[in-house]
Each structure stands twice: as C-alpha cells, then as structure tokens.
Enzyme design. Structure first.
Site, PDB file in Angstrom:
ATOM      1  N   HIS A 118       0.822  -1.209   0.000  1.00 10.83           N
ATOM      2  CA  HIS A 118       0.000   0.000   0.000  1.00 10.83           C
ATOM      3  C   HIS A 118       0.855   1.259   0.000  1.00 10.83           C
ATOM      4  O   HIS A 118       0.422   2.304  -0.472  1.00 10.83           O
ATOM      5  CB  HIS A 118      -0.910   0.047   1.231  1.00 10.83           C
ATOM      6  CG  HIS A 118      -1.911  -1.064   1.287  1.00 10.83           C
ATOM      7  ND1 HIS A 118      -2.930  -1.203   0.378  1.00 10.83           N
ATOM      8  CD2 HIS A 118      -2.051  -2.098   2.162  1.00 10.83           C
ATOM      9  CE1 HIS A 118      -3.662  -2.269   0.676  1.00 10.83           C
ATOM     10  NE2 HIS A 118      -3.144  -2.832   1.747  1.00 10.83           N
ATOM     11  N   HIS A 145       5.435   7.235   6.554  1.00  9.40           N
ATOM     12  CA  HIS A 145       5.086   6.626   5.279  1.00  9.40           C
ATOM     13  C   HIS A 145       4.549   7.698   4.343  1.00  9.40           C
ATOM     14  O   HIS A 145       4.436   8.867   4.733  1.00  9.40           O
ATOM     15  CB  HIS A 145       4.053   5.509   5.480  1.00  9.40           C
ATOM     16  CG  HIS A 145       2.784   5.986   6.115  1.00  9.40           C
ATOM     17  ND1 HIS A 145       2.534   5.911   7.462  1.00  9.40           N
ATOM     18  CD2 HIS A 145       1.688   6.565   5.574  1.00  9.40           C
ATOM     19  CE1 HIS A 145       1.343   6.422   7.726  1.00  9.40           C
ATOM     20  NE2 HIS A 145       0.812   6.826   6.594  1.00  9.40           N
ATOM     21  N   HIS A 147       1.884   8.965   0.837  1.00  8.80           N
ATOM     22  CA  HIS A 147       0.666   8.832   0.042  1.00  8.80           C
ATOM     23  C   HIS A 147       0.832   9.626  -1.250  1.00  8.80           C
ATOM     24  O   HIS A 147       1.499  10.664  -1.272  1.00  8.80           O
ATOM     25  CB  HIS A 147      -0.554   9.381   0.801  1.00  8.80           C
ATOM     26  CG  HIS A 147      -0.864   8.640   2.049  1.00  8.80           C
ATOM     27  ND1 HIS A 147      -1.733   7.577   2.100  1.00  8.80           N
ATOM     28  CD2 HIS A 147      -0.406   8.804   3.316  1.00  8.80           C
ATOM     29  CE1 HIS A 147      -1.811   7.117   3.334  1.00  8.80           C
ATOM     30  NE2 HIS A 147      -1.013   7.849   4.095  1.00  8.80           N
ATOM     31  N   HIS A 164       3.346  11.082   6.268  1.00 10.56           N
ATOM     32  CA  HIS A 164       2.735  10.985   7.589  1.00 10.56           C
ATOM     33  C   HIS A 164       3.743  10.446   8.602  1.00 10.56           C
ATOM     34  O   HIS A 164       4.298   9.355   8.395  1.00 10.56           O
ATOM     35  CB  HIS A 164       1.522  10.054   7.570  1.00 10.56           C
ATOM     36  CG  HIS A 164       0.336  10.630   6.866  1.00 10.56           C
ATOM     37  ND1 HIS A 164      -0.750   9.874   6.471  1.00 10.56           N
ATOM     38  CD2 HIS A 164       0.064  11.909   6.480  1.00 10.56           C
ATOM     39  CE1 HIS A 164      -1.638  10.659   5.882  1.00 10.56           C
ATOM     40  NE2 HIS A 164      -1.169  11.900   5.874  1.00 10.56           N
ATOM     41  N   THR A 231      -6.469   6.855   8.294  1.00 10.77           N
ATOM     42  CA  THR A 231      -6.931   7.038   6.913  1.00 10.77           C
ATOM     43  C   THR A 231      -6.988   5.730   6.137  1.00 10.77           C
ATOM     44  O   THR A 231      -7.215   5.730   4.933  1.00 10.77           O
ATOM     45  CB  THR A 231      -6.041   8.043   6.158  1.00 10.77           C
ATOM     46  OG1 THR A 231      -4.724   7.498   6.035  1.00 10.77           O
ATOM     47  CG2 THR A 231      -5.994   9.377   6.888  1.00 10.77           C
ATOM     48  N   THR A 232      -6.782   4.626   6.826  1.00  6.70           N
ATOM     49  CA  THR A 232      -6.953   3.293   6.240  1.00  6.70           C
ATOM     50  C   THR A 232      -7.807   2.470   7.195  1.00  6.70           C
ATOM     51  O   THR A 232      -7.941   2.803   8.381  1.00  6.70           O
ATOM     52  CB  THR A 232      -5.602   2.580   6.039  1.00  6.70           C
ATOM     53  OG1 THR A 232      -4.958   2.429   7.307  1.00  6.70           O
ATOM     54  CG2 THR A 232      -4.705   3.356   5.102  1.00  6.70           C
TER      55      THR A 232
END
Length: 282
Positions: A118, A145, A147, A164, A231-232
């Site tokens: 992801h 991580h 996005h 993040h 957010t996941t």
C-alpha cells in the site's frame, strides 16, 4: 516489459539523481498495528490454539476501494459511519485561530523501509528520542510513510504527495504529523531516501546510517490541528492530527518513481461535519 523491471528502472532513475548514499511497520504496539498507507490499524489477537484471523483485503481502487471499505468487514464499519474521519479539506477561511501549537522534536534516526503493498513505510528504531508534544502530552515517533497524491487538501487542492509521521503516547493514543509535498525543480531532501525504496511488495531495506528527519519538514511550522481518524481501515477515530501548512519540495522524477510503485495511495477527503479545525501561526 515486466512490472518488476519497470519498477526497478523507475527507482534507478530516481537513484541516478543522488550523489550520496543514505547514511542513516514494528517496534512497538503502534508500529505493529500500523498499516501501509494510514497511521495504523489494530491487528486482531490470535485465538487460543488457532491462527490469527486474516485481515480483509482492501485497496484504493475498484470493489475494495475507499467507497467500499465499510462493507468489507464489520471491523471496518467506522470507515462508513464515523463522524470524525480523515483526511479532510483544510480551508483557511473556516479554521479557528489558536495559540496552542504542536511542537516537533525530531533528530537523527535509523529505520527499516518496507513495501507492504500500500505504501513504503519506515519503522523507526526504538529509542530514537524523536517525537511531538500535543497539549502537554509527549508522543514518540514510531514510523513514517507516504501517500500519492496527498490525502489532505488545502482549499480543495491536492499536493503531489503527503508524508505521515505516526506517533504514540504511553497509553497507546495516536498522533499524526502530516507534511504536504509539492513537485518542482530544485533541491529535494528525499533524494537519498528514494535510492532505498523497496521496489517489490514485501521488500525491505534497512537504513543503517542516521537519517535527519528535520530535513523533511518545512522551515515554517504554521499548522492545522483537528481530531480525526486513521486514513486506512479500520478508520479508528480519536487520532490527533496536525498538518503543516507549508509544503516541502520533491522532484517530478521522484514523484514519477513513486507512482510506478503505487499509482494511487490516498483516501478521498471526508466531511468535516461539526469538527473545529484550529490554525496556529508559529
């Protein structure tokens, strides 16, 4: 060309930009329950004498995409019914000015990068001493991580990417610092790190020499603050969010290299509902 070769070639192009090697999820409860592209997700405990339940597969597109997360598992129900979900649009005209900033105390860390399908997540080695202070409570950095494109928007506009930094306090509470990344020519603090992005799902790369995290932050620490969620999946609420207003630079080639790994890795913005969003001038 096979996808592995495409990905390897893309990362090679990014690596060619660098002149040096990096000299620099996990290690804690928060890092262990952190998912690929969100601050974290609770991993169910294994039943006595049995195997741990399999977490339902989710993605960013199609039948397992964000609009369907709540239907994939009862554990993901909050993704659909939650009233304090993340990310959100950050509208300066609607934000309330406040004088309670989140303070950032970052230094040099070592970490292990993992491609978990992801995102690329860096689990920070224990005892780094890096963290943030939110309303008098200290949160220790566990992982960071990326996005693509950004999850939060500013006045409706996405940034090229978003970083993040995920933190945990001594009671297990989570706080996330978001940094928006703009694409443009010029210096990028991410050049060294990009050389070590694992190209294949499950791939790992250990950064054995210290990485200075302050290089990934803008000089101006004006910030938005609000109460939100992961957010996941499972989209757990109660997460303390801080998003820095100013953006940091990343080169177009680095954005393209990351897009080869993850064409899309962001959840669309969620309704603000009746939440207050604070804005702090530093």
């Amino acid at each position: 060309m096979p996808s592995r070769l495409i990905r390897t070639a893309a990362l090679g192009a990014a690596a060619a930009l660098a002149a040096a090697t990096v000299t620099a999820c996990g290690t804690s409860a928060a890092a262990d329950r952190s998912t690929s592209a969100g601050p974290g997700a609770t991993t169910p405990s294994a039943p006595a004498g049995g195997h741990a339940p399999r977490t339902p597969h989710w993605s960013y597109e199609g039948a397992e995409g964000p609009e369907h997360w709540a239907t994939l598992s009862e554990d993901f129900a909050t993704c659909g019914k939650g009233r304090a979900q993340s990310p959100i649009d950050l509208d300066a005209d609607l934000a309330v000015e406040t004088d309670a900033p989140v303070t950032v105390h970052y230094g040099r860390v070592t970490a292990e990068l993992v491609n978990n399908g992801h995102t690329v997540q860096a689990t920070v080695s224990p005892g780094s001493g890096s963290g943030i202070v939110v309303d008098g409570t200290t949160y220790q950095l566990r992982q960071f991580h990326f996005h693509l494109p950004s999850e939060h928007t500013e006045d409706g506009e996405h940034a090229a990417m978003e970083m993040h930094f995920v933190h945990e306090d001594d009671k297990g509470g989570l706080a996330v610092l978001g940094v928006l990344m703009r694409a443009g020519r010029g210096h990028s603090a991410f050049t060294d790190l990009w050389q070590h992005l694992p190209a294949e799902e499950g791939g790992r790369s250990r950064l054995t020499r210290p990485l200075d995290l302050t290089r990934f932050l803008p000089g101006d620490r004006d910030q938005y603050r609000y109460e939100g969620s992961l957010t996941t999946p499972p989209c757990t609420e109660g997460v303390k969010w801080t998003v820095l207003e100013d953006q940091v630079g990343v080169t177009p080639r680095q954005v393209a290299a990351y897009r080869e790994l993850f064409p899309r890795s962001n959840r669309p913005v969620r309704p603000r509902n009746d939440r207050e969003v604070g804005h702090v001038h530093r």
